[in-house]
Design a protein around this motif. Structure first.
Motif, PDB file in Angstrom:
ATOM      1  N   ALA A 106      52.106   0.099  85.082  1.00 36.84           N
ATOM      2  CA  ALA A 106      52.774   1.831  84.814  1.00 36.84           C
ATOM      3  C   ALA A 106      52.220   2.490  85.925  1.00 36.84           C
ATOM      4  CB  ALA A 106      52.179   2.042  83.798  1.00 36.84           C
ATOM      5  N   GLU A 107      53.228   3.331  85.825  1.00 36.14           N
ATOM      6  CA  GLU A 107      52.712   4.972  86.586  1.00 36.14           C
ATOM      7  C   GLU A 107      52.177   5.711  86.248  1.00 36.14           C
ATOM      8  OE1 GLU A 107      55.590   6.151  89.868  1.00 36.14           O
ATOM      9  OE2 GLU A 107      53.997   7.362  90.693  1.00 36.14           O
ATOM     10  N   ALA A 108      50.886   6.209  86.546  1.00 35.17           N
ATOM     11  CA  ALA A 108      50.325   7.657  85.741  1.00 35.17           C
ATOM     12  C   ALA A 108      50.962   8.419  86.680  1.00 35.17           C
ATOM     13  CB  ALA A 108      48.956   7.676  86.279  1.00 35.17           C
ATOM     14  N   MET A 157      52.782   1.505  98.607  1.00 28.79           N
ATOM     15  CA  MET A 157      52.825   2.424  99.789  1.00 28.79           C
ATOM     16  C   MET A 157      54.297   3.403  98.964  1.00 28.79           C
ATOM     17  SD  MET A 157      52.560   4.477 102.768  1.00 28.79           S
ATOM     18  CE  MET A 157      52.780   3.127 104.145  1.00 28.79           C
ATOM     19  N   ASP A 158      54.021   4.718  99.066  1.00 26.42           N
ATOM     20  CA  ASP A 158      55.340   5.132  98.113  1.00 26.42           C
ATOM     21  C   ASP A 158      56.048   5.922  98.899  1.00 26.42           C
ATOM     22  OD1 ASP A 158      56.287   6.126  95.473  1.00 26.42           O
ATOM     23  OD2 ASP A 158      54.093   7.879  94.825  1.00 26.42           O
ATOM     24  N   ASP A 159      56.805   6.294  98.242  1.00 23.14           N
ATOM     25  CA  ASP A 159      58.455   6.300  98.645  1.00 23.14           C
ATOM     26  C   ASP A 159      59.090   6.634  99.877  1.00 23.14           C
ATOM     27  OD1 ASP A 159      57.419   8.977  97.025  1.00 23.14           O
ATOM     28  OD2 ASP A 159      56.843   9.972  97.819  1.00 23.14           O
ATOM     29  N   LEU A 181      46.527   2.131  93.746  1.00 21.61           N
ATOM     30  CA  LEU A 181      46.632   3.567  94.529  1.00 21.61           C
ATOM     31  C   LEU A 181      47.749   3.609  94.289  1.00 21.61           C
ATOM     32  CD1 LEU A 181      42.858   4.372  95.951  1.00 21.61           C
ATOM     33  CD2 LEU A 181      44.176   4.466  93.354  1.00 21.61           C
ATOM     34  N   GLU A 182      49.196   4.651  94.789  1.00 24.48           N
ATOM     35  CA  GLU A 182      49.930   5.204  95.482  1.00 24.48           C
ATOM     36  C   GLU A 182      49.700   5.807  95.995  1.00 24.48           C
ATOM     37  OE1 GLU A 182      53.622   5.543  93.252  1.00 24.48           O
ATOM     38  OE2 GLU A 182      52.933   4.274  91.696  1.00 24.48           O
ATOM     39  N   ILE A 183      50.556   5.644  98.099  1.00 24.23           N
ATOM     40  CA  ILE A 183      49.769   7.009  98.558  1.00 24.23           C
ATOM     41  C   ILE A 183      51.218   6.976  99.515  1.00 24.23           C
ATOM     42  CG2 ILE A 183      48.951   4.884 100.496  1.00 24.23           C
ATOM     43  CD1 ILE A 183      46.948   7.371 100.788  1.00 24.23           C
ATOM     44  N   VAL A 226      48.014   4.925  90.450  1.00 22.20           N
ATOM     45  CA  VAL A 226      47.513   6.421  90.455  1.00 22.20           C
ATOM     46  C   VAL A 226      47.653   6.661  91.976  1.00 22.20           C
ATOM     47  CG1 VAL A 226      46.141   7.652  90.116  1.00 22.20           C
ATOM     48  CG2 VAL A 226      45.957   5.457  88.721  1.00 22.20           C
ATOM     49  N   ASN A 227      49.036   7.837  91.645  1.00 27.13           N
ATOM     50  CA  ASN A 227      49.052   8.416  92.914  1.00 27.13           C
ATOM     51  C   ASN A 227      47.870   9.006  93.452  1.00 27.13           C
ATOM     52  OD1 ASN A 227      52.316   9.020  93.133  1.00 27.13           O
ATOM     53  ND2 ASN A 227      52.188   9.179  90.618  1.00 27.13           N
ATOM     54  N   VAL A 228      47.625   9.025  94.965  1.00 27.69           N
ATOM     55  CA  VAL A 228      46.690   9.558  95.386  1.00 27.69           C
ATOM     56  C   VAL A 228      46.959  10.741  96.449  1.00 27.69           C
ATOM     57  CG1 VAL A 228      44.367   8.840  97.045  1.00 27.69           C
ATOM     58  CG2 VAL A 228      44.486   8.214  94.598  1.00 27.69           C
ATOM     59  N   LEU A 278      55.901  -1.855  97.737  1.00 29.21           N
ATOM     60  CA  LEU A 278      56.670  -1.027  98.832  1.00 29.21           C
ATOM     61  C   LEU A 278      57.475  -0.536  97.566  1.00 29.21           C
ATOM     62  CD1 LEU A 278      58.127  -2.113 101.953  1.00 29.21           C
ATOM     63  CD2 LEU A 278      56.282  -0.772 101.594  1.00 29.21           C
ATOM     64  N   LYS A 279      57.344   1.018  97.300  1.00 32.20           N
ATOM     65  CA  LYS A 279      58.222   1.448  96.734  1.00 32.20           C
ATOM     66  C   LYS A 279      59.569   2.419  96.769  1.00 32.20           C
ATOM     67  CE  LYS A 279      56.292   2.948  92.762  1.00 32.20           C
ATOM     68  NZ  LYS A 279      55.560   3.997  91.759  1.00 32.20           N
ATOM     69  N   ILE A 280      60.224   1.806  96.828  1.00 38.24           N
ATOM     70  CA  ILE A 280      61.676   1.951  98.046  1.00 38.24           C
ATOM     71  C   ILE A 280      61.739   3.075  96.813  1.00 38.24           C
ATOM     72  CG2 ILE A 280      63.934   1.816  98.237  1.00 38.24           C
ATOM     73  CD1 ILE A 280      63.714  -1.138  97.441  1.00 38.24           C
TER      74      ILE A 280
HETATM   75 MG    MG Z   1      53.838   7.329  93.611  1.00 40.61          MG
END
Ligand code: MG
Ligand code: C2E
Ligand code: MG
Ligand code: MG
Length: 283
Positions: A58-60, A178-180, A148-150, A117-119, A199-201
């Motif tokens: 899950a993403e917070a 790697m976010d976005d 950690l999502e960055i 968690v987004n950082v 990687l998050k597309i």
């Molecule tokens: Mg994110």
């Protein structure tokens, strides 16, 4: 009058509150107050398997429960938090909250459930790796269950230093996503330098994936590259069955998006996605 309306977060910037809150200074002061008053809450969005819909993690996602304005989205306050340095307190809080929640949720599970968690890059500093270690130790959560999502754009401002900080965090056993992905500078050579395992597309490429052959080609290329670099991939913003079918065809293994679930509060996540747990240690 806007003060009394409540409920809808989008009224935050309207009516007579407009002038007051529109100024960054006011928002900064409001944020300081909100930190003290503990007005933040984490919502969680499931990440699931494209083939089986099995829950993978899950993403917070942070929400601000403003007493007058209702729920305020992170897009409206994270940039100010970043500019003012308040992101450090808010970010530490988010890490503490996510780690303790997932420690609890993992206690009764056979299959471990990680949390992302987004950082913000602005949170990186010499002291950050040891603060994360303290937060993890205190929560009891295994570092392998924290991701950690960055986002890539700011990472490139100071590659050398950022690589050092990310390596120090990675050495604790924490993974990075790697976010976005695809929306920033995306220099592929930099990808290799950072300790990234996923990687998050970005949603921008998923949105029209069933109608725009260029988007399909881009997603195909990202998947091929990720595969050869042994990176995991998550597709963001999947809203329709058609998008999901396309992702299955392209062999993208996991996704998140409104099609499966919007981000939901803690109680709803437990109720909808977790096995019933013994009623101890609930907070
Ligand atoms: Mg994110
Ligand atoms: P993000 O990390 O890329 O998160 C994905 C955003 O897309 C979230 O917006 C999520 O609610 C939304 N989303 C998910 N599925 C769908 C879908 O199917 N369709 C559409 N249209 N949207 C979808 P949200 O929650 O408003 O967060 C926005 C951004 O704020 C996040 O983007 C992230 O960059 C930042 N953020 C959120 N929480 C935190 C936090 O705790 N710390 C920091 N530093 N940043 C945060
Ligand atoms: Mg994203
Ligand atoms: Mg984003």
């Amino acid at each position: 009058q806007a003060k009394s309306q409540g409920g809808n977060g989008y009224q935050f910037y309207t009516d007579d509150m407009n002038q007051r809150v529109n100024s960054r200074l006011t928002l900064e002061n409001e944020l300081r107050r909100a930190i003290q008053a503990q007005e933040f809450e984490l919502y969680y969005q499931p990440q699931v398997c494209t083939k089986t819909n099995e829950l993978l993690g899950a993403e917070a996602l942070i929400r601000w429960q403003h007493p007058d304005a209702g729920i305020i989205s992170p897009a409206d306050f994270i940039p100010v938090a970043e500019d003012t340095g308040l992101i450090n307190d808010i970010g530490d809080w988010a890490l503490r909250e996510a780690c303790s929640t997932f420690y609890r949720w993992n206690m009764y599970r056979h299959r471990p459930l990680p949390v992302a968690v987004n950082v913000s890059v602005r949170q990186l500093s010499d002291g950050f790796p040891s603060r994360i270690k303290d937060i993890l130790d205190h929560s009891g959560l295994s570092p392998s269950l924290l991701e950690l999502e960055i986002t890539e754009s700011l990472l490139m401002d100071n590659v050398q230093q950022n690589v050092e900080w990310l390596d120090a965090i990675h050495a604790l056993g924490i993974n990075f996503a790697m976010d976005d992905f695809g929306t920033g500078y995306s220099s592929l050579s930099y990808l290799k330098q950072f300790p990234i395992s996923k990687l998050k597309i970005d949603r921008a490429f998923i949105m029209d994936i069933t109608s725009d052959v260029d988007d399909e080609a881009i997603v195909r290329a990202i998947l091929a590259m990720a595969h050869s670099l042994r990176l995991k991939v998550v597709a963001e913003g999947v809203e329709t069955e058609q998008q999901l079918e396309m992702l299955k065809r392209l062999q993208c293994n996991s996704y998140q998006g409104y099609y499966f679930s919007k981000p939901v509060d803690k109680m709803t996540f437990e109720k909808n996605f977790l096995e019933p747990m013994p009623m101890i240690g609930h907070s």
